[in-house]
Every structure is written in structure tokens, then in C-alpha cells.
Enzyme design. Sequence first.
Site, PDB file in Angstrom:
ATOM      1  CG  HIS A 154      -1.941  -1.026   1.283  1.00 15.93           C
ATOM      2  ND1 HIS A 154      -2.613  -1.365   2.435  1.00 15.93           N
ATOM      3  CD2 HIS A 154      -2.446  -1.831   0.306  1.00 15.93           C
ATOM      4  CE1 HIS A 154      -3.486  -2.341   2.164  1.00 15.93           C
ATOM      5  NE2 HIS A 154      -3.394  -2.646   0.890  1.00 15.93           N
ATOM      6  CD  GLU A 155       4.115   5.054  -1.667  1.00 18.97           C
ATOM      7  OE1 GLU A 155       5.171   4.434  -1.571  1.00 18.97           O
ATOM      8  OE2 GLU A 155       3.802   5.999  -0.879  1.00 18.97           O
ATOM      9  CG  HIS A 187       9.461   1.183   2.978  1.00 15.82           C
ATOM     10  ND1 HIS A 187      10.504   1.238   2.096  1.00 15.82           N
ATOM     11  CD2 HIS A 187       9.538  -0.023   3.580  1.00 15.82           C
ATOM     12  CE1 HIS A 187      11.184   0.102   2.156  1.00 15.82           C
ATOM     13  NE2 HIS A 187      10.622  -0.681   3.044  1.00 15.82           N
ATOM     14  CD  GLU A 188       8.781   5.971   2.052  1.00 13.98           C
ATOM     15  OE1 GLU A 188       7.691   5.380   2.007  1.00 13.98           O
ATOM     16  OE2 GLU A 188       9.789   5.557   1.454  1.00 13.98           O
ATOM     17  CD  GLU A 230      12.654   3.327   3.253  1.00 16.23           C
ATOM     18  OE1 GLU A 230      11.666   4.063   3.417  1.00 16.23           O
ATOM     19  OE2 GLU A 230      13.210   3.210   2.149  1.00 16.23           O
ATOM     20  CD  GLU A 240      13.954   3.792  -1.366  1.00 17.62           C
ATOM     21  OE1 GLU A 240      13.038   3.228  -1.971  1.00 17.62           O
ATOM     22  OE2 GLU A 240      13.768   4.660  -0.501  1.00 17.62           O
TER      23      GLU A 240
HETATM   24  C1  NOJ Z   1       9.757   4.311  -1.341  1.00 14.55           C
HETATM   25  C2  NOJ Z   1      10.002   2.994  -0.682  1.00 14.55           C
HETATM   26  O1  NOJ Z   1      11.070   3.063   0.222  1.00 14.55           O
HETATM   27  C3  NOJ Z   1      10.268   1.963  -1.752  1.00 14.55           C
HETATM   28  O2  NOJ Z   1      10.595   0.723  -1.163  1.00 14.55           O
HETATM   29  C4  NOJ Z   1       9.073   1.864  -2.657  1.00 14.55           C
HETATM   30  O3  NOJ Z   1       9.397   1.015  -3.720  1.00 14.55           O
HETATM   31  C5  NOJ Z   1       8.693   3.226  -3.228  1.00 14.55           C
HETATM   32  N1  NOJ Z   1       8.603   4.213  -2.210  1.00 14.55           N
HETATM   33  C6  NOJ Z   1       7.359   3.151  -3.964  1.00 14.55           C
HETATM   34  O4  NOJ Z   1       6.356   2.786  -3.076  1.00 14.55           O
HETATM   35 CA    CA Z   2      12.025   5.105   1.153  1.00 11.96          CA
END
Ligand code: NOJ
Ligand code: CA
Length: 669
Positions: free
Chosen positions: A373-374, A442-443, A461, A467
Site C-alpha cells: 500500500h503506497e 516505509h517512510e 525503513e 533503493e
Molecule cells: C519508497 C520505498 O522506500 C520503496 O521501497 C518503494 O518502492 C517506493 N517508495 C514506492 O512505493
Molecule cells: Ca524510502
Amino acid sequence: MKYLGLILCLALLLSCKQNKILQSPDGQIQTTIQLINGKLSYQVVKGEEVLIQTSTLGFKLKEYGDIVDGFTLINRSKNELNETWTAVWGPKKENVNHYQEAKLELQHKTSGLFINVIFRNFNDGVAFRYEFPKQDGLDEFTIMAELSEFAIVGNPKTWWIMADFDTYEKLYNETPLSDAKWVNTPVTMRTNSGLHISLHEAALSNYSGMTLKLKEKGRKNTYVSELVPWADGTKVKAKAGLKTPWRTITISDNAAQLVESNMIVNLNEPSKIDDISWIEPMKYVGVWWGMHIGTETWVEGKRHGATTENTMRYIDFASENNIQGLVVEGWNAGWDKWGAKDAFDHVTPAKDYDLKKVAAYAKDKGVELIMHHETGGDAIGYEALMDSAFSLCQHLGIKALKTGYAGGIYPRGEHHHGQYMVEHYQKVVETAAQYGIMINAHEPIKATGKRRTWPNMMTREGVRGMEWNAWSDGNPPSHTVTIPFTRMLGGPVDYTPGTFDMMLKNFEKERVAWNADDISQTRTHTTLAKQLALYVILYSPMQMASDVVDNYIDHPAFQFIANANIDYDETKVLNAEVGQYITTARRSGKNWLIGSATNEEARTLSITLDFLDKDTEYEATIYADKEGIDWLNNPEQYTISKKMVKRGDKLELKLAAGGGQAIAITKSH
Ligand code: NOJ
Ligand code: CA
């Protein structure tokens, strides 16, 4: 006359000064808690060395003004706890939680407020928190500033990242403390005598994140807490009954012990999840790196990564290589609107992604599909969709979820590390627990040991991770040997080690930059053997092997990852210097994995296998940098060798510049 004055002064001082000395269980660390003329302060000493000199405590409240002077002691009590609790997963299952506690119940004169301050001394540090107990006349109140000081003695070497209200994805600086003017925590220091100190926080809930700022006036090298603000400039919107997060001062004799400390996790409440049977560590791969290096896209189209077909290929790889999980990014609608309000739809798959088919195929092959889930930072939109998105997971038998907040927060003006988001992240973890879902955020907000209370909060993260090597100047070799002593003191990290195509050459022709960064010089700044070592060192109970699987197929070095059991029972740090090197040994059952890594300098480290069982034969499989290579020259060359080892044996680990070594030690039958 002169003497009379002195005597009078002394008498006055004595009458107004109340001291309490709190010892750590081993007697090594002493915290002196002082109430002098209504001002509350503390001091920390280890052995003979004063580490924190008189540091005052207090607040600025919107409704009550400065809460700094004019405290009187109503009551004080002592407590000791010595318990051992068992964690659901590693890096250490049996955790000793042993401390001496002092609780001061105070009343503040002008406001009339009752405030408690609690100190705990452990063998590995000191922590304190404030409580605003329920009391007549106090309901909601607003913290404008927390004024906790940390007056550091001397000017120790310090590892720090610049304070930021929205990201921890930064490279560490190594400077004297006096140059570390405003930092995110954990911030780590080494005194001249070699003691290590790290300042951070534990059990961060219903509060905003803390940064630390050096005071400009008065005594040098004194940090004061600077809380992340709300959009309206206030710091914490509080209610009577508030317990602040713990302010933590981890103290150790050397860098290795700093990493072994479990004080931060100990300061959190026991698990609130009764049935933990569904919570399991896992290794995972992802339809992921391709998007970062620019060979695939999140957005639907010709180069879309998350197609049904590609995902099934990844499932096959995972199932054939003892990898339990697979994350698939770009599986859903909305990536073309990333950044806009309500961009992401967490229930509708992309047109070329048959979610039901993929989920059934994964089940069939024994692979856990990890949902992604972004949110782009849209916490409002996410909360609105959360229940339907989580029930979809439950319905499909998906029990792990990677979340992401890459973008400015909605509501606009709120920060990733402010109270609004602290509460949002918490809501996600608690709701996920109800649906039987494990979280990898993440974030995120910083790790503060809450995994003890919510063991479905697996990893996060909050670091400049792998990345960055795909689309920026990347992470220098020293970065990954700094993280264990800084970011990781809060808890597990989803750094995602495991790049094998170091120079990003294998699919070079297909790469298209997806953001403004120049990709022409990008690469991973380690040797391949160091990537394997990081798989052990950078602990995460959901541990990703980051590369595209094409780079793993038939690659002998992948055996290390395929064979690794990352459900660790015990962890030992065998040698370490912050920013220079670390060797970490982790046990799962009878077997051990060892990871050793260095910065830009080549070095030979020697370790003694004194932790193996007596009278037992083990086989060690050693993945080492090939002679003559380093991270700049032929970084992908490595050797695999085997030897029989037993307790007490010494091994010499030769690490190339920017290199490492990974060793799997298994009990032979
Ligand atoms: C940043 C995240 O750290 C990364 O793992 C992810 O692929 C991208 N955002 C897109 O959601
Ligand atoms: Ca990130």
C-alpha cells in the site's frame, strides 16, 4: 560575618535541595535526580565518568505557561524489576529486563499541576519519562515545548543525521558533538575514554517525535528536546493521563555492547496481541528493484512490472529457493496519480494484474504474497480505505503488508514525524493486528521498540536504504557500518540488502530514469560478499533479497540467502567500531550465521567461535571477497569455501575495502 553568610547560604541550600541517587542493578551507572530550589534536574555517571551533567527538565504548556521552576516533591517511591520476557521473533528471543526505578510525584506551584517523573536505571543505560496523571481541573492541554536537557560532558565524536520532520533517509555525519547542532535520533557518541552513548526515545505513542537541538546559549554541548510540530505550531495535543515516551540514554563500554543493548525494547509494554501464532519472520523477494533501476515501471504500460505473468515467475523463484514471501509493487490503480490527493486505490488491481489468480498461485506454491500500500503520504485517504483494503487481504489469505508514505502528508502541513502521523501509524498497526496482518512500514515514524507491544509491527525503513543506490549517488561503504550503531538501535530495519549486480550492468540497456536523478553513474557501493554479510548484520524479521530474481538464478552466492534461517534466537556482536566495521553472529536453533563488514578500508578481523556448543562438530561455509578485489574493482568476485569448525576455533576474516564476509555455521550430523 563572612562565615555567617556562608553558613546561612549552606543551610538554605540544604533545605531546598533534595537529591536521589538511583543505581543501575550492577551499580555502574548512577543517576542523581535533584530538586534544587524548585528546579528538577538529573545527572548521569558511569563508573568515575560523568556523562551527563546537571540537565533540567520541564515543559512549556499553552494553557499553563512554563513548567520549569517551582516544583515541590509530594511523594517519592522506588521499584525494582527483574524479569525475562520472550519475544515473538529476534534478534534475541529471551530478553532480560532488569532495572531500578525512582518515581517522583511533584506539584508545580503556579499552575498547581501534578506531574510525575520516572527514572529507570538499567545496566545498559538510563531512561526517564513524564506523566500528567488524571487530576481535578485537567482535561485537554497543549504542549508547546518539552524542555528535557541532555548536557553532554566534553565534545565526544558523534554520528548523526540532520534533524528533519519528514525523513530519516540521510547519510550520517561523523563530527565532534559541537557540530551536530540539530539531529534526529538515535544520535550516537563515543567519549574519549571509549564509552558509547546514544540518545533516543522508547514507546513513542500519542506524542510527537523528538529531535535534539544544541542550546545556543549557556552551557556548551547541551541538547534540548525539540518536538516535531503540528501544522498549527503546537507540539502535542494531550489529555490528562498522558505518559510521554521514554527519553533514553543507552550507555555501553564499547560499540559492540551498544548494539546488543535491549533497553529500548524493554521500556515498551508487553504484547497486546494474544494469539501470536500467525506472526512469523520471513525472507522475501520483490517485483521491486526493476522499478528503482528503471527497467520496469510501477505505472501500467509496456514496461509494467506487476503483471500476472511476471509475478508468477517471481512466485516460482521464491518457492524454488526457500524464500517465504514476495512483495509486488505497482499492482494497484493510482500510480499514475502519485502525489495527488486520493491517488491510490488499495483495492482495485491494475488491468494486467489478476490479483485473485496470483494470490491463489502463491498459496499453491507455499509463498506468502506481501501486499503493498503506497499512500504517497495521503494518510486521510488511506484511513478511509483501510478497512476494505485489509479485509481484501484477509479474504485472499494475505498476512503481510508493506506500507509507504513517499510524499508530503495529507492533511497538508502535518509531518511524517509529528503527532498526527505517530497516531496514524499506530492506528495502522492496531487495525492490521485485528485483520491478522504483519506490517513493514516505509517512510515510517522512527522505531522505538514498540514491536514488544505490537509484534505484528515487524520492520520499517526510516533509513537511507538500498533503493538510493539505484537512482542517486548512493550509499558509501561506511553507511552500512554506521546504521547498526544509530538507526538500528531503535529496532529492525528494512534496508533491503542483497544486490548482486553491483554495477547495474546486466540490464543496462533497458534502464530509463523514473525520477529527476541521474542514473548514469549509479551503482551499489560494496562487494558482493558484503551484501551477504549485510543480510545478517542489518536485522529485519522480514528480510528482503533486493535484486531482480534474474540476477539470482543459478548464482552460487544466492545459496547463502536461500539457506539462511532468519528467525534468530540469539545475537552476539563479535567486534565493532562505529562507521568502520562490525561482525555480528546470529543463532537460529543450533546453527549460526555470521556477517562481517567494513567501510572503505580493507582489514583483517579475527573472531573466536567461543559461542558454539561444546564437543560438537560444525561445518562453516564461507562467502568471502576474492583476493585482490575491492568495492571499486571487480566487486562481484567472491569465493566459497567450506571447513569444519568447533568451539574455540579462531577465524581470520579478510575483508576487502568496502567488502565483507558471510559465514553459515551448521551443526554437522
Ligand atoms: C519508497 C520505498 O522506500 C520503496 O521501497 C518503494 O518502492 C517506493 N517508495 C514506492 O512505493
Ligand atoms: Ca524510502
